[in-house]
Enzyme design. Structure first.
Site, mmCIF file in Angstrom:
data_model
loop_
_atom_site.group_PDB
_atom_site.id
_atom_site.type_symbol
_atom_site.label_atom_id
_atom_site.label_comp_id
_atom_site.label_asym_id
_atom_site.label_seq_id
_atom_site.Cartn_x
_atom_site.Cartn_y
_atom_site.Cartn_z
ATOM 1 N N GLY A 354 -15.413 33.066 -11.371
ATOM 2 C CA GLY A 354 -16.338 34.086 -11.777
ATOM 3 C C GLY A 354 -17.695 33.372 -11.826
ATOM 4 O O GLY A 354 -18.015 32.360 -12.469
ATOM 5 N N PHE A 355 -18.629 34.084 -11.174
ATOM 6 C CA PHE A 355 -20.059 33.667 -10.985
ATOM 7 C C PHE A 355 -20.167 32.524 -10.173
ATOM 8 O O PHE A 355 -21.133 31.733 -10.403
ATOM 9 C CB PHE A 355 -20.680 33.392 -12.493
ATOM 10 N N GLY A 356 -19.231 32.185 -9.282
ATOM 11 C CA GLY A 356 -19.581 30.914 -8.464
ATOM 12 C C GLY A 356 -18.359 30.442 -7.487
ATOM 13 O O GLY A 356 -17.392 31.150 -7.525
ATOM 14 N N VAL A 358 -15.808 27.649 -6.117
ATOM 15 C CA VAL A 358 -14.896 26.424 -6.536
ATOM 16 C C VAL A 358 -14.656 25.460 -5.497
ATOM 17 O O VAL A 358 -13.979 25.964 -4.601
ATOM 18 C CB VAL A 358 -13.846 26.934 -7.459
ATOM 19 N N ASP A 469 -10.904 38.123 -19.033
ATOM 20 C CA ASP A 469 -10.464 38.243 -17.859
ATOM 21 C C ASP A 469 -9.354 37.468 -17.367
ATOM 22 O O ASP A 469 -9.212 36.845 -16.550
ATOM 23 C CB ASP A 469 -11.836 37.462 -17.186
#
Length: 573
Positions: A354-356, A358, A469
């Site tokens: 989420g939002f990036g 890894v 989520d």
């Protein structure tokens, strides 16, 4: 005179011997390595030049143990009754960051002087996740804990507890002491000041007493009293000593002096005669001296060079904002994380969260494998989600939640560092012809773990955490295929009993509860709905929304519901 100065720190140990000896107490010269010869050191523990026993230092996730090298007889050969014993020790806990402890230490009596397989952090180097609570441990400990761990029911982040075979204290109290006038005063374990502790067990009364004081005088009143028969816990011969650990945050745990005696009262220590703690490290800067004879050209070049250096320094600097002060300091520098991920190369990319993105990384100092989530926060939205993830999972501790190890911010980069999950996310084992097919036993184990973590978020933590989520892609698997819930970028925190406020609807299609689109209030029920969709995924092996399916089979939850209605109609239920 020199010999007298060396004997500032003395270990007083009484050995209960079958042969009648004229020696009741033994004195050891720490300055002449006497203490090193009678104390067995494990992990990070070391005896410093001034004689102080240092169990841990300012390194994260570290443990240190120090035990008297010989076993002490606590039970008579003809009787299982445990002998009375008394111990006195002076200690100091110096946190890396003021008011942020990590983690604590314990006076420990164990059947072994080497506690193999133990873990740091909340386990204090005494036990691990598989043997905690086992009666076969035969572990007695008095813990001095500076972190509130909800998994073990800690009362606060500054307490003393009595533990048997577990990190769940049988009884604990906030740290305090009684003055000579029997007035109760608060005491801060994380103050960095020397504190003296007295632990006495009376076998005839079957009573354990713990007393504390910042002075050399033993108080008349106990801060903690517990009636217990130690016979089932103790074996005939046991080892006495100390164990300490650090976690996400670190502290140096010092033992300044120690006295122990069986069937008698241990001598109190004179705090004024003990060696001093090492002072804080000082940064010495070499002053820049400019010669008055430098020509104007050289000065211009110098100023130009300084300007370039400052621009680069500011560009690469870690940034601290007001909201970070409520959470704690940075745990990693950008330089370390950049090196760990080889400059965030695509070869290190694990996936998209989420939002990036890894990335897989290896920390340069400890060679620990980690997962680094890199978030671009060009919008304020990203910064809010970043702060939310730290504020929520940063204080959560549960075996079925992915552990946040630290964070960093540098200009346009927001970075979160997690435990590395070698088996990746659950969705890779369910869809697109996975290489490994999970057995039903493995699937049940994973789902059961996620359910346990979700219960902790909803009911067992100090606040109610709504994940918002839950899906297969956010369930990560460790080396033993245990399911751990991760990615808390959308999480919301509420006080128990409060009414969640209306907010924008977020999450993943196929997992959203029907009422979310109407009222816009995330609740524990909406999380449970998403968990139900995840459960169907694990059982059916298909996504919650399958675009290639027939129209009536497009949404997994609706399709299963229709099938159930047909079955109920057929069975007339």
């Amino acid at each position: 005179m020199a010999k007298t100065l060396i004997l500032l720190w003395v270990f007083l140990l009484f050995l209960l011997n079958q042969v009648k000896s004229q020696i009741d107490e033994l004195f050891f010269d720490a300055g002449d390595d006497g203490a090193a010869s009678i104390i067995r050191l494990n992990g990070a523990a070391q005896i410093q030049k001034n004689g102080i026993l240092r169990l841990t230092n300012h390194t994260s996730r570290l443990l240190g143990q120090a035990f008297y090298s010989s076993g002490i007889q606590f039970q008579d050969s003809t009787d299982d009754k445990v002998s009375s014993f008394s111990t006195v020790f002076a200690f100091a806990i110096v946190p890396e960051y003021p008011k942020l402890g990590g983690h604590g230490f314990a006076f420990t009596i164990s059947p072994s002087r080497e506690l193999h397989g133990t873990l740091p952090s909340q386990y204090l180097g005494i036990l691990n996740s598989s043997n905690v609570g086992n009666f076969s441990n035969h572990i007695f400990a008095v813990e001095f804990d500076t972190v509130q761990d909800y998994e073990f029911g800690d009362i606060n982040d500054n307490h003393v507890g009595i533990n048997f075979n577990s990190l769940v204290s049988n009884k604990s109290v906030p740290t305090a002491y009684f003055t000579t006038n029997s007035i109760k005063q608060d005491l801060d374990l994380k103050s960095g000041k020397v504190i003296q502790a007295w632990i006495d067990y009376d076998s005839s009364k079957k009573q354990l007493d713990v007393k504390l004081s910042p002075t050399s005088t033993k108080p008349n009143s106990s801060i903690l009293t517990y009636e217990v028969d130690l016979s089932p816990i103790f074996q005939k011969y046991m080892y006495v000593g100390f164990s300490a650990s650090t976690g996400l945050l670190a502290s140096s745990h010092y033992i300044m002096g120690w006295s122990f005696k069986v069937n008698g009262e241990a001598k109190s220590l004179d705090l004024d005669s003990l060696p001093s703690l090492p002072g804080p490290k000082r940064n010495h800067h070499t002053p820049l001296i400019l010669g008055v004879t430098l020509s104007a050209v050289l000065i211009m070049f110098l100023l130009f060079g300084i300007a370039i250096y400052l621009i680069r320094k500011i560009k690469n600097a870690d940034v601290t904002e007001a909201w970070e002060l409520d959470i704690g300091p940075h745990r990693f520098s950008y330089k370390d994380l950049n090196q760990a991920t080889s400059g965030f190369k695509d070869e290190q990319l694990l996936g998209f969260g989420g939002f990036g993105r890894v990335y897989k990384g290896i920390l340069p100092n400890s060679n620990t494998q980690v997962a680094v989530k890199r978030i671009s926060h060009e919008s304020k939205q990203g910064l809010r989600e970043f702060a939310s993830e730290i504020a929520s999972i940063g204080r959560l501790r549960h075996r079925n939640l992915v552990q946040l190890l630290g964070w960093c911010r540098r200009l346009g980069d927001l970075l979160l560092v997690y435990d590395f999950m070698p088996n990746g996310s659950l969705d890779k084992y369910l869809f697109d012809e996975p290489k490994t097919i999970l057995t039903w036993k493995q699937r049940f184990k994973i789902i059961n773990g996620v359910a346990s973590g979700l219960l902790y978020l909803h009911e067992e933590w100090e606040q109610k955490v709504i994940h918002r989520d839950i899906k297969a892609g956010n369930v990560l698997l460790d080396t033993e295929l245990n399911g751990r819930l991760g990615d808390f970028g959308l999480a919301k925190l509420y006080e128990h009993g409060s009414n969640p406020s209306t907010t924008r609807v977020v999450g993943t299609l196929g997992y959203l509860a029907p009422e979310l689109t109407r009222i816009g209030k995330p609740t524990t029920s909406s999380d449970v709905f998403a968990f139900g969709a995840l459960l169907l995924e694990v059982v059916c092996g298909r996504r919650p929304i399958e675009h290639k399916a027939l129209p009536e089979e497009l949404i997994l939850v609706d399709w299963v519901w229709k099938k159930m209605e047909i079955w109920c109609h057929f069975k007339r239920c």
